[in-house]
Design an enzyme around this catalytic site. Structure first.
Site, PDB file in Angstrom:
ATOM      1  N   GLY A   1      38.411  46.141  41.885  1.00 24.48           N
ATOM      2  CA  GLY A   1      38.225  45.333  40.680  1.00 24.48           C
ATOM      3  C   GLY A   1      37.845  43.898  40.989  1.00 24.48           C
ATOM      4  O   GLY A   1      37.861  43.460  42.148  1.00 24.48           O
ATOM      5  N   ASP A   2      37.427  43.188  39.946  1.00 19.47           N
ATOM      6  CA  ASP A   2      37.069  41.764  40.044  1.00 19.47           C
ATOM      7  C   ASP A   2      35.909  41.506  40.997  1.00 19.47           C
ATOM      8  O   ASP A   2      35.835  40.449  41.628  1.00 19.47           O
ATOM      9  CB  ASP A   2      38.291  40.925  40.478  1.00 19.47           C
ATOM     10  CG  ASP A   2      39.475  41.133  39.565  1.00 19.47           C
ATOM     11  OD1 ASP A   2      39.254  41.287  38.359  1.00 19.47           O
ATOM     12  OD2 ASP A   2      40.615  41.165  40.066  1.00 19.47           O
TER      13      ASP A   2
ATOM     14  N   LYS B   1      31.660  42.216  37.948  1.00 14.59           N
ATOM     15  CA  LYS B   1      30.911  43.132  37.072  1.00 14.59           C
ATOM     16  C   LYS B   1      30.420  42.390  35.834  1.00 14.59           C
ATOM     17  O   LYS B   1      29.277  42.575  35.399  1.00 14.59           O
ATOM     18  CB  LYS B   1      31.813  44.309  36.641  1.00 14.59           C
ATOM     19  CG  LYS B   1      32.271  45.183  37.783  1.00 14.59           C
ATOM     20  CD  LYS B   1      33.253  46.250  37.329  1.00 14.59           C
ATOM     21  CE  LYS B   1      34.608  45.742  36.900  1.00 14.59           C
ATOM     22  NZ  LYS B   1      35.439  45.164  37.966  1.00 14.59           N
TER      23      LYS B   1
ATOM     24  N   LYS C   1      29.472  39.390  35.262  1.00 10.63           N
ATOM     25  CA  LYS C   1      28.279  38.569  35.452  1.00 10.63           C
ATOM     26  C   LYS C   1      27.014  39.428  35.403  1.00 10.63           C
ATOM     27  O   LYS C   1      26.030  39.063  34.766  1.00 10.63           O
ATOM     28  CB  LYS C   1      28.380  37.847  36.815  1.00 10.63           C
ATOM     29  CG  LYS C   1      27.316  36.811  37.015  1.00 10.63           C
ATOM     30  CD  LYS C   1      27.459  36.086  38.342  1.00 10.63           C
ATOM     31  CE  LYS C   1      26.952  36.944  39.487  1.00 10.63           C
ATOM     32  NZ  LYS C   1      26.837  36.168  40.742  1.00 10.63           N
TER      33      LYS C   1
ATOM     34  N   GLY D   1      39.504  41.844  33.185  1.00 10.64           N
ATOM     35  CA  GLY D   1      39.160  40.451  32.889  1.00 10.64           C
ATOM     36  C   GLY D   1      37.796  40.202  33.477  1.00 10.64           C
ATOM     37  O   GLY D   1      37.633  40.235  34.696  1.00 10.64           O
ATOM     38  N   HIS D   2      36.802  40.036  32.637  1.00 12.26           N
ATOM     39  CA  HIS D   2      35.428  39.858  33.113  1.00 12.26           C
ATOM     40  C   HIS D   2      34.970  38.434  32.809  1.00 12.26           C
ATOM     41  O   HIS D   2      34.963  38.010  31.658  1.00 12.26           O
ATOM     42  CB  HIS D   2      34.493  40.874  32.438  1.00 12.26           C
ATOM     43  CG  HIS D   2      34.854  42.291  32.765  1.00 12.26           C
ATOM     44  ND1 HIS D   2      34.298  43.368  32.149  1.00 12.26           N
ATOM     45  CD2 HIS D   2      35.732  42.795  33.665  1.00 12.26           C
ATOM     46  CE1 HIS D   2      34.811  44.476  32.651  1.00 12.26           C
ATOM     47  NE2 HIS D   2      35.693  44.157  33.568  1.00 12.26           N
ATOM     48  N   THR D   3      34.602  37.723  33.859  1.00 14.01           N
ATOM     49  CA  THR D   3      34.211  36.325  33.703  1.00 14.01           C
ATOM     50  C   THR D   3      32.697  36.192  33.667  1.00 14.01           C
ATOM     51  O   THR D   3      32.004  36.759  34.494  1.00 14.01           O
ATOM     52  CB  THR D   3      34.720  35.498  34.906  1.00 14.01           C
ATOM     53  OG1 THR D   3      36.026  35.941  35.227  1.00 14.01           O
ATOM     54  CG2 THR D   3      34.708  34.014  34.619  1.00 14.01           C
TER      55      THR D   3
ATOM     56  N   GLN E   1      37.719  47.813  35.810  1.00 14.87           N
ATOM     57  CA  GLN E   1      38.441  48.254  37.009  1.00 14.87           C
ATOM     58  C   GLN E   1      37.422  48.691  38.083  1.00 14.87           C
ATOM     59  O   GLN E   1      36.338  48.155  38.115  1.00 14.87           O
ATOM     60  CB  GLN E   1      39.453  49.373  36.694  1.00 14.87           C
ATOM     61  CG  GLN E   1      40.668  48.879  35.925  1.00 14.87           C
ATOM     62  CD  GLN E   1      40.418  48.650  34.463  1.00 14.87           C
ATOM     63  OE1 GLN E   1      39.893  49.520  33.776  1.00 14.87           O
ATOM     64  NE2 GLN E   1      40.769  47.505  33.957  1.00 14.87           N
TER      65      GLN E   1
ATOM     66  N   ARG F   1      47.347  35.996  38.769  1.00 13.33           N
ATOM     67  CA  ARG F   1      47.998  36.198  40.070  1.00 13.33           C
ATOM     68  C   ARG F   1      47.017  35.893  41.196  1.00 13.33           C
ATOM     69  O   ARG F   1      45.821  36.184  41.070  1.00 13.33           O
ATOM     70  CB  ARG F   1      48.438  37.671  40.223  1.00 13.33           C
ATOM     71  CG  ARG F   1      49.611  38.054  39.358  1.00 13.33           C
ATOM     72  CD  ARG F   1      49.951  39.531  39.512  1.00 13.33           C
ATOM     73  NE  ARG F   1      48.971  40.401  38.853  1.00 13.33           N
ATOM     74  CZ  ARG F   1      49.035  41.718  38.836  1.00 13.33           C
ATOM     75  NH1 ARG F   1      50.032  42.337  39.459  1.00 13.33           N
ATOM     76  NH2 ARG F   1      48.127  42.437  38.220  1.00 13.33           N
TER      77      ARG F   1
END
Ligand code: GDP
Ligand code: IMO
Ligand code: MG
Length: 423
Positions: free
Chosen positions: A12-13, A16, A18, A40-42, A223, A302
């Site tokens: 994850g992270d 995706k 972007k 959480g998609h930034t 995910q 976290r």
């Protein structure tokens, strides 16, 4: 016409959000097909940072239909907050559609997530405590509440009553927690239902019609492969199928309708929560990567565990997802490290292996075999073509491509949507 899927290839992270935002520009419809607000998609667009948890990352482009399909679990309060937040930033959510088949995260799912994690003690998974696991459990246990039930007031009340009786017994008698109030849940959720009613519809007809009319559809994964319920590092996984196959069940699309699958990865590896991580650098290297890449959770804040890129994982992800392209991020970040390591295989019991073991005990025995690369401590954040990249960066990327056997199509050199090299 093309139907494209974007999935995570690690834990994850990977960034995706972007790429989904970028690919959404040339799509008619964007469909989020699995997970919930554990994601959480930034997206950083024109200097503004957007953190999306449930709404497809295509929403930032006007005129796109954004769908939350049946594979997603929806926390209505979170969804309404997200709608409000986007609207306050001038982004319309009028074209947001929600499948009536999507399951609803209820307050008891969140309480159960919390108390179950506490009960697991040293063996806790490190979930996001958003009620994801308990909600999917109810789905497979056939006692879940769906969006179409939420907007049917009489049916919703009946379903809450049936569920809460047993859930309160479990919360109180098994875990020693506090009973939840039936009246409070009903009044809160009925209001959510009223507010969301206009967004709920038969999204499958819309998707079928779009396929027949040869529209461009983008399926947004949340995910990642190694958090997949079946193919991840079980039990340290999420409770859904975030792999490309999840599009078939999570959005109701037959496999023949999928044209391209983009696998997103970082030029290193990160993980939030517990579970094995063969290339983890629980030392100053991991700390350096975390600081350089700003590796802190979008959802739970976290600190993310960091380590070297593990090509054994990506090769496995390439097969499981049927990847047709790689999209690699944080190439700017990794270049700042003087000596970069890339895991190309594992050594287990003195034998070199190229596959990702299913038993966590076997995985623990795996010692990464690394190849080493020199960094490129020059600013590449404005580089626009592959040719312009420093020779060391090209060498690293070419080697990744060679080991995985899938072409790199997109290269991330910064947070902004424009900081992408299209190869
Ligand atoms: P997702 O969950 O896969 O959408 O990824 P997240 O948004 O949770 O985490 C990715 C993080 O990396 C975000 O903070 C992004 O802004 C950032 N990011 C994405 N691509 C790049 C990149 O190429 N370079 C840098 N420096 N940051 C990036
Ligand atoms: P995006 O879409 C990173 C992790 C949690 C935990 C495990 C199970 O932003 O890449 P859950 O709450 O799903 O039951 O937690 O899965 N996890 C994620 N880690 N990115 C995510 O989503 C994640 N979604 C879940 O940290 O280890
Ligand atoms: Mg994320």
């Amino acid at each position: 016409m093309a139907t494209r899927v974007v999935v995570g290839t690690q834990w994850g992270d990977e960034g995706k959000g972007k790429y989904i935002d970028m690919l959404a520009k040339t799509s008619d419809i964007v469909v989020r097909f699995s997970g919930g607000n554990n994601a959480g998609h930034t997206i950083v667009a024109n200097g503004t940072k957007y953190s999306l948890h449930l709404i497809p990352s295509g929403i930032l482009h006007s005129g796109k239909t954004c769908i939350i399909s049946n594979g997603v679990v929806v926390d209505p309060a979170v969804l309404l907050d997200e709608i409000k937040d986007l609207n306050s930033k001038g982004i319309s959510t009028d074209r947001l559609l929600i499948s009536g088949r999507a399951h609803v995260i209820m307050p008891y799912h969140k309480v159960l997530d919390e108390v179950q994690e506490k009960f697991r003690g040293a063996n806790s998974i490190g979930t996001t405590k958003r009620g994801i696991g308990p909600c999917y459990s109810d789905k497979t246990d056939r006692c879940g509440i769906r969006m179409c039930d939420l907007i049917d007031e009489d049916l919703f009340i009946k379903r809450v009553k049936e569920n809460l009786e047993i859930k309160n017994l479990i919360i109180e008698k098994v875990y020693g927690g506090e009973k939840l109030s039936e009246e409070k849940i009903i009044s809160e959720y009925l209001e959510y239902g009223r507010l969301l009613k206009n967004h709920v519809c038969d999204v499958n007809s819309i998707i079928f019609e779009a396929i027949d009319n040869k529209k461009d559809i983008l399926f947004e994964g949340a995910q990642a492969t190694f958090l997949d319920l079946d193919f991840g590092t079980y039990p340290f996984v999420t409770s859904s199928n975030p792999i490309a196959g999840g599009v078939c069940t999570g959005a109701g699309v037959g496999p023949v309708y999928i044209d391209e699958v983009y696998g997103v990865l970082k030029a290193y590896t990160s993980r939030v929560g517990a579970g094995p991580f063969p290339t983890e650098q629980d030392n100053h290297i991991g700390d350096t990567i975390r600081e350089l890449g700003f590796e802190y959770g979008t959802t739970t804040k976290r600190p993310r565990r960091c380590g070297w890129l593990d090509a054994v994982m990506i090769r496995y992800a390439a097969k499981v997802n049927g990847l047709t392209a790689l999209a690699i991020n944080h190439v700017d970040t990794i270049g700042k490290i003087e000596n970069i390591k890339l895991c190309v295989a594992y050594e287990k019991d003195g034998v070199r292996i190229n596959s990702f073991p299913c038993s966590l005990k076997d995985l623990e025995k795996c010692v990464p075999i690394y190849e080493e690369f020199d960094g490129w401590d020059i600013d590449i954040s404005n580089v626009k073509t592959f040719e312009e990249l420093p020779a060391n960066a090209k060498r690293y990327l070419k080697r990744i491509e060679e080991i995985i056997g899938v072409k790199i199509k997109l290269i991330g050199v910064g947070k902004e949507r424009e900081q992408t090299i299209v190869v």
